[in-house]
Design a protein around this motif. Sequence first.
Motif, short mmCIF file in Angstrom:
data_model
loop_
_atom_site.label_atom_id
_atom_site.label_comp_id
_atom_site.label_asym_id
_atom_site.label_seq_id
_atom_site.Cartn_x
_atom_site.Cartn_y
_atom_site.Cartn_z
N THR A 320 0.86 -0.93 -0.22
CA THR A 320 -0.12 0.05 -0.31
C THR A 320 1.08 1.31 0.11
N LEU A 321 2.12 1.51 1.21
CA LEU A 321 3.27 2.36 0.89
C LEU A 321 3.75 2.79 -0.32
N LEU A 487 8.43 9.63 -7.73
CA LEU A 487 8.23 9.06 -8.81
C LEU A 487 9.77 8.12 -8.26
N LEU A 488 11.05 8.76 -8.23
CA LEU A 488 12.14 8.09 -7.74
C LEU A 488 11.98 7.63 -6.34
N LEU A 489 11.32 7.29 -5.50
CA LEU A 489 10.63 6.97 -4.00
C LEU A 489 10.11 6.15 -4.32
N ALA A 490 9.25 5.91 -5.18
CA ALA A 490 8.15 4.83 -5.51
C ALA A 490 9.29 4.01 -5.92
N ALA A 491 10.06 3.85 -6.80
CA ALA A 491 11.12 2.97 -7.13
C ALA A 491 11.90 2.14 -6.43
N LEU A 495 11.21 -2.04 -5.26
CA LEU A 495 11.96 -2.74 -5.07
C LEU A 495 12.22 -3.74 -3.32
N TRP A 496 11.60 -3.48 -3.16
CA TRP A 496 11.60 -3.49 -1.33
C TRP A 496 10.16 -3.86 -0.89
N PHE A 497 8.74 -3.87 -1.00
CA PHE A 497 7.70 -3.75 -0.91
C PHE A 497 6.35 -5.01 -2.01
N GLY A 498 7.13 -4.75 -3.11
CA GLY A 498 6.18 -4.75 -4.45
C GLY A 498 6.62 -6.46 -4.52
#
Length: 524
Positions: A320-321, A487-491, A495-498
């Motif tokens: 979700t984050l 956008l950079l933070l979401a990338a 990588l960590w949670f998705g």
Amino acid sequence: MLACTAGVVLHLPMYFSAHHMHYVMSGMKPDAAMITGMALIAVGLVAVVYGVLPPRGAQIKDAARSIRVTAIDDAPIRGQHIALLIVLAFAITIDVMKPATLAFVAPGFAQEYGLKSPANPHGTIPVSWLPLAGITGTVLGSLTWGVLGDRIGRRSSILLAGILFITTSICGAMPGFKWNLLMCFMMGIGVGGMIPIAFALMAETIPARHRGWLMVLIGGDIAGAYLVTSWLSGWLTPTYSWRILWLIGLPTGLLFIVLNYWIPESPRYLIARGRNEEAKAIMTRYGAEVREAPSDPAAAETPALRGYHQLFRRPFAGSTLAILVLAAGAGLITFGFQLWVPTNLQHLGYSSVKSDYVVRNAALLGLPFTVLVAVAYGWWGSRKTIVTLSVVSALALGGFVVAGDSLADHQLALSLLLIVPLSAVSSVTAVVSAYAAEVYPTMLRSRGSGLAAGMTKLGGVLIIAVVVASTTIPSIAATALIGAVPLLLAAALFLWFGPETKHRSVEDITGELLATKPASPADR
């Protein structure tokens, strides 16, 4: 539907009576026909809401605690799937055209009501109030329709949204400034729910091996909607004023209601509600083999998981984050950049018609990019596609930060760079909507999709609120920078949670997440 349609038609005589004033209606008083039309719309909407509410809509059958629908994912693509995708693509196009229209009505709206804008810096009330009202409505609409989709069903929610497409077209006939704001807010509530419901339905109906790329392809039609809106604006507004862009919601909404014949209810939703026979009938229609699947505790979905708060608890909190940050970035660019492109281009010396066509050309050039992203999402992988798309989009936006307003002297370079915010960012919105529809269980799927859609709009509310407070339109460079950071933070978060969703049933994806969560006493 007839009452609502008649109510909208009764608004048209007053609009056409102002043709000798180039359809300037500011200062006009509502006539008897318009007031009667408003009453008919109110009665019609109440009747529609009553009609789509199912009996015992809040109850969930205990017999459906374990939802396992693998037959749908094994089915081949048939004509019924194609018809459904075409209708939903049309619905999403209409849905996106509504908020996209805000960018093209803002200059004319500001001129008619004497509002403060780059073309009229001496106005007192900023024109930003109009998009602020509309986009705030879309946030509430996305969250509201997320609940409705899980409570009354996907198809009923889509029907209700279609009726609101029709009724909110009266925005184009509202004479008063405050009435325009109110109706624009109502329009936002209506259109805010179509995308999350459509994506939830596609995730639950399209076979797994085709689901990802088809959802992104349909969702990427956001760029197509912007293309159609810019073309209609350049063609119609010189003759019929900015108001015609709202009024075309009547014929497009009616067409959508007719096409709703090809939209089924989600079999997974029906099973979750204990309506197994209806689910089997739809699965047979779509070429799915109806068979009993063995129970798999890791993949079992628990209908008791309900409410938005569940999205922020284990095991869904990390996903979700990541979804919310990516959606916020897409929203900041969509409503911080796209919304003010026509206005900023006019401020830089372009005519209103020429600025519309510059935007249209950029959207047209970007359509192949949408297809490329859809193919990558389906065949390369959802997580890798999202990360790569986010990074590339953020880096490309740096071109606007560096060049800024100097791009006004280079129309070709401007059109090429606009491909990123008009097409790549629409692809970002499509992938985050598709991903949100895949990672949540059936009775949370509509809420998850609604939360993602609402966050794409909330970014717009925040940046438009800043514009209203400062009474200045942000520059191209500023909005590009604001959108690139999330956008950079979401990338990094993906990588960590998705979890990866490629070619996997939605039950398998949910099962992987639920397997990481310790069982509660109620589950045991």
